[in-house]
Design a protein around this motif. Sequence first.
Motif, PDB file in Angstrom:
ATOM      1  N   ALA A  88       0.831  -1.213   0.000  1.00  0.00           N
ATOM      2  CA  ALA A  88       0.000   0.000   0.000  1.00  0.00           C
ATOM      3  C   ALA A  88       0.860   1.254   0.000  1.00  0.00           C
ATOM      4  CB  ALA A  88      -0.938  -0.008   1.197  1.00  0.00           C
ATOM      5  N   ILE A  89       1.945   1.251   0.770  1.00  0.00           N
ATOM      6  CA  ILE A  89       2.854   2.401   0.793  1.00  0.00           C
ATOM      7  C   ILE A  89       3.405   2.654  -0.607  1.00  0.00           C
ATOM      8  CG2 ILE A  89       5.106   3.209   1.625  1.00  0.00           C
ATOM      9  CD1 ILE A  89       4.448   1.630   4.255  1.00  0.00           C
ATOM     10  N   CYS A  90       3.851   1.608  -1.259  1.00  0.00           N
ATOM     11  CA  CYS A  90       4.421   1.746  -2.604  1.00  0.00           C
ATOM     12  C   CYS A  90       3.382   2.253  -3.603  1.00  0.00           C
ATOM     13  CB  CYS A  90       5.000   0.412  -3.076  1.00  0.00           C
ATOM     14  SG  CYS A  90       6.420  -0.142  -2.120  1.00  0.00           S
ATOM     15  N   VAL A  91       2.198   1.681  -3.568  1.00  0.00           N
ATOM     16  CA  VAL A  91       1.150   2.076  -4.517  1.00  0.00           C
ATOM     17  C   VAL A  91       0.705   3.520  -4.256  1.00  0.00           C
ATOM     18  CG1 VAL A  91      -1.244   1.641  -5.213  1.00  0.00           C
ATOM     19  CG2 VAL A  91       0.350  -0.269  -4.952  1.00  0.00           C
ATOM     20  N   LEU A  92       0.477   3.861  -2.995  1.00  0.00           N
ATOM     21  CA  LEU A  92       0.027   5.216  -2.671  1.00  0.00           C
ATOM     22  C   LEU A  92       1.094   6.257  -2.985  1.00  0.00           C
ATOM     23  CD1 LEU A  92      -1.857   4.395   0.622  1.00  0.00           C
ATOM     24  CD2 LEU A  92      -2.882   5.254  -1.491  1.00  0.00           C
ATOM     25  N   ALA A  93       2.355   5.921  -2.723  1.00  0.00           N
ATOM     26  CA  ALA A  93       3.439   6.844  -3.065  1.00  0.00           C
ATOM     27  C   ALA A  93       3.540   7.016  -4.579  1.00  0.00           C
ATOM     28  CB  ALA A  93       4.765   6.339  -2.487  1.00  0.00           C
ATOM     29  N   ALA A  94       3.330   5.935  -5.322  1.00  0.00           N
ATOM     30  CA  ALA A  94       3.357   6.031  -6.790  1.00  0.00           C
ATOM     31  C   ALA A  94       2.200   6.896  -7.296  1.00  0.00           C
ATOM     32  CB  ALA A  94       3.301   4.635  -7.409  1.00  0.00           C
ATOM     33  N   ILE A  95       1.031   6.719  -6.713  1.00  0.00           N
ATOM     34  CA  ILE A  95      -0.116   7.557  -7.097  1.00  0.00           C
ATOM     35  C   ILE A  95       0.181   9.016  -6.770  1.00  0.00           C
ATOM     36  CG2 ILE A  95      -2.521   8.118  -6.569  1.00  0.00           C
ATOM     37  CD1 ILE A  95      -2.984   5.097  -6.179  1.00  0.00           C
TER      38      ILE A  95
END
Length: 166
Positions: free
Chosen positions: A103-110
Motif C-alpha cells: 500500500a505504501i508503494c502504490v500510494l506513493a506512486a499515485i
Amino acid sequence: MPNSVPQSVLSFIDRLGQLFAWLSGALILVLVLVSAANVITRYFFGITVFGLFDILQIGVGIVIFLALPLCTWKDEHVSVDVVYEFAPRWLRYLMLAVSDIVAICVLAAIGWRATTMAGTALEFGDSTALLSISYVPIWVVITITSYFSAALCVARLTMLPFRQTI
C-alpha cells in the motif's frame, strides 16, 4: 491504536481523517443534489444542467481521495480474508506487514504521478471541456491525500508489533 506513536499525533491523525471524511460526505451530498436537480429540470423543463459530466467527474475523483486517508487509517478497505482467518498468528503479522508495504508503494506512486500531472496541467493549462475547470486543484488533492495515506500506512506498519488483535 497502540501507543507506539504519541497520543497527540494519533489524535491529530484522527481529526484530520475525520475532516477529510466530512468534506467527502458533503461533496457527495452536493453531487447527489446537482444530479437530482438535473433529472428534475430535464423531466419538467426539458433542460439539463450545463457541464454536469464535468462536475460529476471531478467530484467523484475528489470524494474517493478525500475518503482514502480515513479508510487507510482505520483499515476499512474492502478485503477478502479467507486465508487470513485460518493463518497462524505469525503469518497474520506477515500478511499485514506485506499489505502495508504494498500500500505504501502504490500510494506513493499515485502521489508521485499526481504531482507530475499537476505540474503538466499547470504548464499546459489543462481544464475540463465544458466548464474549463482547471485540473490542477484536483491533482493537488489527489497528491496530498495519497501521500498522507502512504504516511498513515507507514505509521500503521510501525505500530504492527504493538497490536493486540491480529
